[in-house]
Write a protein that holds these residues in place. Structure first.
Motif, PDB file in Angstrom:
ATOM      1  N   ILE A   1       0.830  -1.210   0.000  1.00  0.00           N
ATOM      2  CA  ILE A   1       0.000   0.000   0.000  1.00  0.00           C
ATOM      3  C   ILE A   1       0.857   1.250   0.000  1.00  0.00           C
ATOM      4  CG2 ILE A   1      -1.729   1.297   1.290  1.00  0.00           C
ATOM      5  CD1 ILE A   1      -2.858  -1.285   2.306  1.00  0.00           C
ATOM      6  N   VAL A   2       1.900   1.271   0.822  1.00  0.00           N
ATOM      7  CA  VAL A   2       2.736   2.467   0.905  1.00  0.00           C
ATOM      8  C   VAL A   2       3.483   2.692  -0.408  1.00  0.00           C
ATOM      9  CG1 VAL A   2       4.639   3.556   2.144  1.00  0.00           C
ATOM     10  CG2 VAL A   2       2.941   2.246   3.390  1.00  0.00           C
ATOM     11  N   TYR A   3       3.936   1.621  -1.038  1.00  0.00           N
ATOM     12  CA  TYR A   3       4.617   1.792  -2.319  1.00  0.00           C
ATOM     13  C   TYR A   3       3.629   2.268  -3.386  1.00  0.00           C
ATOM     14  CZ  TYR A   3       7.895   1.052  -6.105  1.00  0.00           C
ATOM     15  OH  TYR A   3       8.730   1.255  -7.172  1.00  0.00           O
ATOM     16  N   TYR A   4       2.405   1.812  -3.330  1.00  0.00           N
ATOM     17  CA  TYR A   4       1.389   2.288  -4.271  1.00  0.00           C
ATOM     18  C   TYR A   4       1.093   3.772  -4.033  1.00  0.00           C
ATOM     19  CZ  TYR A   4      -2.985   2.511  -6.885  1.00  0.00           C
ATOM     20  OH  TYR A   4      -3.980   2.860  -7.770  1.00  0.00           O
ATOM     21  N   ILE A   5       1.058   4.186  -2.788  1.00  0.00           N
ATOM     22  CA  ILE A   5       0.870   5.608  -2.473  1.00  0.00           C
ATOM     23  C   ILE A   5       2.037   6.425  -3.033  1.00  0.00           C
ATOM     24  CG2 ILE A   5       0.754   7.282  -0.583  1.00  0.00           C
ATOM     25  CD1 ILE A   5      -0.689   5.138   1.048  1.00  0.00           C
ATOM     26  N   TYR A   6       3.241   5.902  -2.902  1.00  0.00           N
ATOM     27  CA  TYR A   6       4.422   6.587  -3.451  1.00  0.00           C
ATOM     28  C   TYR A   6       4.293   6.752  -4.966  1.00  0.00           C
ATOM     29  CZ  TYR A   6       9.099   6.697  -5.514  1.00  0.00           C
ATOM     30  OH  TYR A   6      10.177   6.987  -6.296  1.00  0.00           O
ATOM     31  N   GLU A   7       3.849   5.719  -5.662  1.00  0.00           N
ATOM     32  CA  GLU A   7       3.689   5.826  -7.110  1.00  0.00           C
ATOM     33  C   GLU A   7       2.614   6.840  -7.480  1.00  0.00           C
ATOM     34  OE1 GLU A   7       2.954   1.916  -8.597  1.00  0.00           O
ATOM     35  OE2 GLU A   7       5.086   1.541  -8.955  1.00  0.00           O
ATOM     36  N   LEU A   8       1.520   6.854  -6.730  1.00  0.00           N
ATOM     37  CA  LEU A   8       0.445   7.799  -7.025  1.00  0.00           C
ATOM     38  C   LEU A   8       0.902   9.237  -6.832  1.00  0.00           C
ATOM     39  CD1 LEU A   8      -2.631   6.056  -5.345  1.00  0.00           C
ATOM     40  CD2 LEU A   8      -2.197   6.290  -7.793  1.00  0.00           C
ATOM     41  N   ALA A   9       1.581   9.495  -5.729  1.00  0.00           N
ATOM     42  CA  ALA A   9       1.897  10.874  -5.368  1.00  0.00           C
ATOM     43  C   ALA A   9       3.120  11.408  -6.097  1.00  0.00           C
ATOM     44  CB  ALA A   9       2.098  10.973  -3.856  1.00  0.00           C
TER      45      ALA A   9
ATOM     46  N   ARG B   1      -0.592  12.319  -8.797  1.00  0.00           N
ATOM     47  CA  ARG B   1      -1.999  12.332  -8.356  1.00  0.00           C
ATOM     48  C   ARG B   1      -2.001  12.481  -6.834  1.00  0.00           C
ATOM     49  NH1 ARG B   1      -4.505   7.029 -10.996  1.00  0.00           N
ATOM     50  NH2 ARG B   1      -6.441   7.953 -10.182  1.00  0.00           N
ATOM     51  N   LEU B   2      -1.723  13.701  -6.393  1.00  0.00           N
ATOM     52  CA  LEU B   2      -1.516  13.938  -4.966  1.00  0.00           C
ATOM     53  C   LEU B   2      -2.795  13.757  -4.167  1.00  0.00           C
ATOM     54  CD1 LEU B   2       0.889  17.013  -5.104  1.00  0.00           C
ATOM     55  CD2 LEU B   2       1.447  14.597  -4.884  1.00  0.00           C
ATOM     56  N   GLY B   3      -3.914  14.206  -4.687  1.00  0.00           N
ATOM     57  CA  GLY B   3      -5.171  14.042  -3.967  1.00  0.00           C
ATOM     58  C   GLY B   3      -5.557  12.586  -3.805  1.00  0.00           C
ATOM     59  N   TYR B   4      -5.407  11.812  -4.872  1.00  0.00           N
ATOM     60  CA  TYR B   4      -5.717  10.383  -4.826  1.00  0.00           C
ATOM     61  C   TYR B   4      -4.763   9.652  -3.887  1.00  0.00           C
ATOM     62  CZ  TYR B   4      -7.651   6.095  -6.854  1.00  0.00           C
ATOM     63  OH  TYR B   4      -8.304   4.899  -7.040  1.00  0.00           O
TER      64      TYR B   4
END
Length: 311
Positions: free
Chosen positions: A264-272, A277-280
């Motif tokens: 999950i944290v790595y997916y958040i890193y890819e998103l942001a 996609r900072l909001g997502y």
């Protein structure tokens, strides 16, 4: 002859010292030392958390003005297949890592609690992987589990066993990362349990031995119940560690192969930071915070029902 006695003036009770100014000065002195650190902690934790919540309710790439979208980011995350896959990987990792670290921590702590030669050296060797940086651990693991020239396949070759792909296999990579994480974190649980073992009253163990209890019964009925509060603490701590795992994934597989190790944290890193996609990404971070909080509270409540109040 009349004798007259001079009336002695009644001694007045001494006025109690004024503690107001002294207490105020002491409080001001304390806040003068603690105030700057408090401001830094609040500025680096509370304020960013509040700001991230507002970002999670907007569509923002970090450059152009954000567009408010309400709870749409959270609704999309629930149906996002990549988020669901990352959640599944994180839960599998947590389900393997937390019980494994607790069991290994107890076993190694019991072994290191014996009076043997070079015990200090053995205790140091167990704790060294924990103090090593995750980046160094990940880079070292990449060499060890390399399918072409890694030490792991070299050992399998000498044992006559088939070669494995390890971190390059989508079916093995997540379990190899869990194994690496156990190697790096078991020193922490060992030290915690070792301190708890040394805190158990010797009278309890001696009384059980006098009553005819074997070593296994002493361990099961005396040692384990005394370690229950520590186990609750370790379970909560290791759950948070597993659910927030990022650095080890980043230095070994980068979420691959085929996103099989994407947490999950790595997916958040890819998103942001990769897709902007900072909001997502902020919405995903808040969902992770809620999930971590719920799991931690569940472990704490379970421990309290079993009579182990730690927090």
């Amino acid at each position: 002859m009349a004798v007259t006695f001079a009336a002695t003036p009644r001694t007045q009770a001494a006025a109690p010292p004024r503690r107001g100014p002294r207490r105020l000065r002491r409080n001001l002195t304390g806040w003068a030392f603690a105030g700057p650190a408090t401001v830094i902690v609040v500025g680096l934790s509370v304020f960013p958390a509040i700001w991230a919540f507002f970002i999670s309710r907007a569509k923002w790439n970090g450059i152009s003005p954000g567009v408010p979208v309400g709870w749409r980011n959270y609704q999309q995350l629930v149906q996002d297949p990549d988020m669901i896959a990352a959640t599944r990987h994180t839960l599998i990792l947590t389900a393997i890592f937390v019980p494994g670290s607790i069991a290994l921590g107890i076993l190694i702590a019991v072994a290191l609690n014996q009076k043997i030669r070079l015990i200090g050296f053995y205790r140091t060797c167990i704790f060294v992987p924990y103090v090593a940086s995750a980046a160094a651990t990940g880079i070292l693991a990449g060499f060890v589990f390399n399918p072409q020239f890694g030490a792991a396949n070299d050992i399998l070759r000498h044992l006559g066993l088939p070669q494995q792909q390890f971190l390059e296999s989508r079916h093995q990579a997540l379990y190899i990362i869990c194994l690496i994480l156990l190697w790096g974190e078991v020193g922490f649980t060992t030290v915690i349990y070792l301190a708890a073992l040394q805190d158990i009253p010797r009278e309890l163990v001696e009384a059980a031995v006098v009553d005819g209890a074997s070593k296994w019964k002493v361990f099961r009925h005396v040692t384990l119940p005394e370690l229950r509060p520590v186990t609750v603490f370790v379970a909560v701590w290791q759950t948070i560690t597993a659910m927030q795992l990022f650095d080890l994934v980043y230095t070994t597989t980068r979420g691959g192969p085929l996103n099989s190790t994407q947490t999950i944290v790595y997916y958040i890193y890819e998103l942001a930071f990769q897709t902007q996609r900072l909001g997502y990404g902020a919405a995903a971070a808040y969902l992770l915070f809620i999930a971590t909080l719920v799991l931690s509270l569940a472990v704490i409540l379970y421990g309290r029902r079993r009579g182990s109040e730690v927090f």
